[in-house]
Design an enzyme around this catalytic site. Sequence first.
Site, PDB file in Angstrom:
ATOM      1  N   GLU A   3     -11.519   0.104  -3.432  1.00  0.00           N
ATOM      2  CA  GLU A   3     -10.770   0.425  -2.222  1.00  0.00           C
ATOM      3  C   GLU A   3      -9.671   1.427  -2.544  1.00  0.00           C
ATOM      4  OE1 GLU A   3      -7.498  -3.129  -1.992  1.00  0.00           O
ATOM      5  OE2 GLU A   3      -9.553  -3.682  -1.523  1.00  0.00           O
ATOM      6  N   ASP A  53       0.819  -1.216   0.000  1.00  0.00           N
ATOM      7  CA  ASP A  53       0.000   0.000   0.000  1.00  0.00           C
ATOM      8  C   ASP A  53       0.848   1.260   0.000  1.00  0.00           C
ATOM      9  OD1 ASP A  53      -2.143  -1.832   0.304  1.00  0.00           O
ATOM     10  OD2 ASP A  53      -1.926  -1.760   2.481  1.00  0.00           O
TER      11      ASP A  53
END
Length: 571
Positions: A204, A29
């Site tokens: 997301e 991420d």
Amino acid sequence: MKSLVIIFGILLQFTAAVKNPIISGWNPDAAILRVGSNYFVATSSFVYFPGIPIYKSKDLANWELYSHALNTPEHVQLYGTPTGAGAWAPSLSFINGRYYLASMTRWTYDPFARVWPRVFFSSSEDLKTWTEPTWCEPWGIDPELFHDANTGKTYLNLMAPNNNEQRLWGIYQCEVSLTTGNCVGEYISLWNGTIPQNSSTRAEGPKMFFKDKYYYLLIAEGGTDELHRATIARSKSPKGPWTPAPNNPLIYNGAFGFKNLTVQSTGHATFVESAEGDWYASFLARRNINGSSPLGREAFLTTVKWENGWPIVNDGKPILLSENVGNTPEAKPRATSFTDTFRGKALDPSWYQLRIPYTNNYRLGNTGKDKKDLGIAGHQKPGGVTLYPNVFTLSDRDTPAALFRKQKSLNMTFSATLLPTDGSLGYRQSVGISAYLSEFQHQDVGIRGCVNQTGMCFYSNLIRNGTTTTKQIPLNSTTIPSGVTLQIRAEPLKYTLGYQIAGQKEVWMDEIESKWLAFGPAGTFVFEGANWALFGSGNGNPWPFNAPEVGFLEVKETYFEENIPDYDRWD
């Protein structure tokens, strides 16, 4: 003093080019931010403490571990949190002269507990000293703070469910108070991507930015495995409506075959503009080795070009390991190594613990009586790290007396020299090293009291998601002598575990396929990658008051050339 031969905290260094992964070892991420001439990347930490590492670079190629955003128990409370939960999906913003980090914490996956993940943000003047978290009113994951310079408003964008019944996850937004974390504007649905919305195809990782006359909303889709991708839409307002890009998905190596390219699970991207006006995207990806990825999701970078108001990532081509990022000369990597003698005033920041330590689990330096045996002159500060073992093991969902470092290479050796002891270990006392993924998968080699015989033994434990095989070899000593080194040789397809006594030949006790460091048992969630661990344990019992102190004098990592191909073919 501590010897850190590794430079900027990464495996390979490059003199003239950006090469992927930009930060090796599991760093999912990757959210990038530029402030002035400095670039920063924040990555997920899950159940490891301190949490949310932040890396710094001047050139996008060489990255140093700069700080951690969650560095006290008050910042992140992870008592009993299972592997795969914890703190993840950070984002970085620079608002009114302060750095803001937004992230989230998930404490459990238990559907009956109904403890849902919560998002928060913290701020800092220097990326090192952080305020305590401000918890936001909405619940969900993957938060981002977007400050609209056109209006002065700040928005919280996040992935959240549509309600508490259907729980179809999508991208939501509200104008947020930076003081309270509460919504001060309407809570609305934004854009849920290009894949039909259901319980498994979840939009997301929202990242919003303004360029020229449009607001852009960059998201991830398809889950975090083979279907993972990055897509984008634009609008004249931060609230929408949103028009998807005609060339979506922007990044999706799975389009070229899941069993084909080595780089897979590409997505969860963030865009950044350089001081020169060039654009780049940071994102996560896996390096598949014969279909599995023991290092987990790593931090990658690629180019972004703009045509007719839409971004084109990596010239529309797949992400390949062999290619440099941008128009730069071919990089020439040189292998490096890492050595830690634990002689600094504090533990090197690349070491972690699991969850939140209840007590002190280690002490820098040692109290060994015979400094000559330790190779330490009387005028030098004693090196080494002494562990304070407790009842917990690496198989428990708690905080064992263990220190962890991310495995940074698919081709390397991790070795640790034990401190000598002045006594013997019982059969429930152990000290060793591990190739660790989770409480379900860790491959250990160490010394303990022998099982079903007297004395102490070297032992190895290989765990295959619930099945454990053990071997032991007598130490033939009543104490751990000087010069005993435990080692694990990691290769792309296997790990080999063994030891060496000073002046003697290496003994390799066992080996296991690397795929067993890449996934969890059915019904579990493992989003981290492989770590190296130093550990001591009472294996269910408190460490006896009269047991010897255990620990390590020195840790070494030796890296070898990886030569990982662009195509995942190992036949």
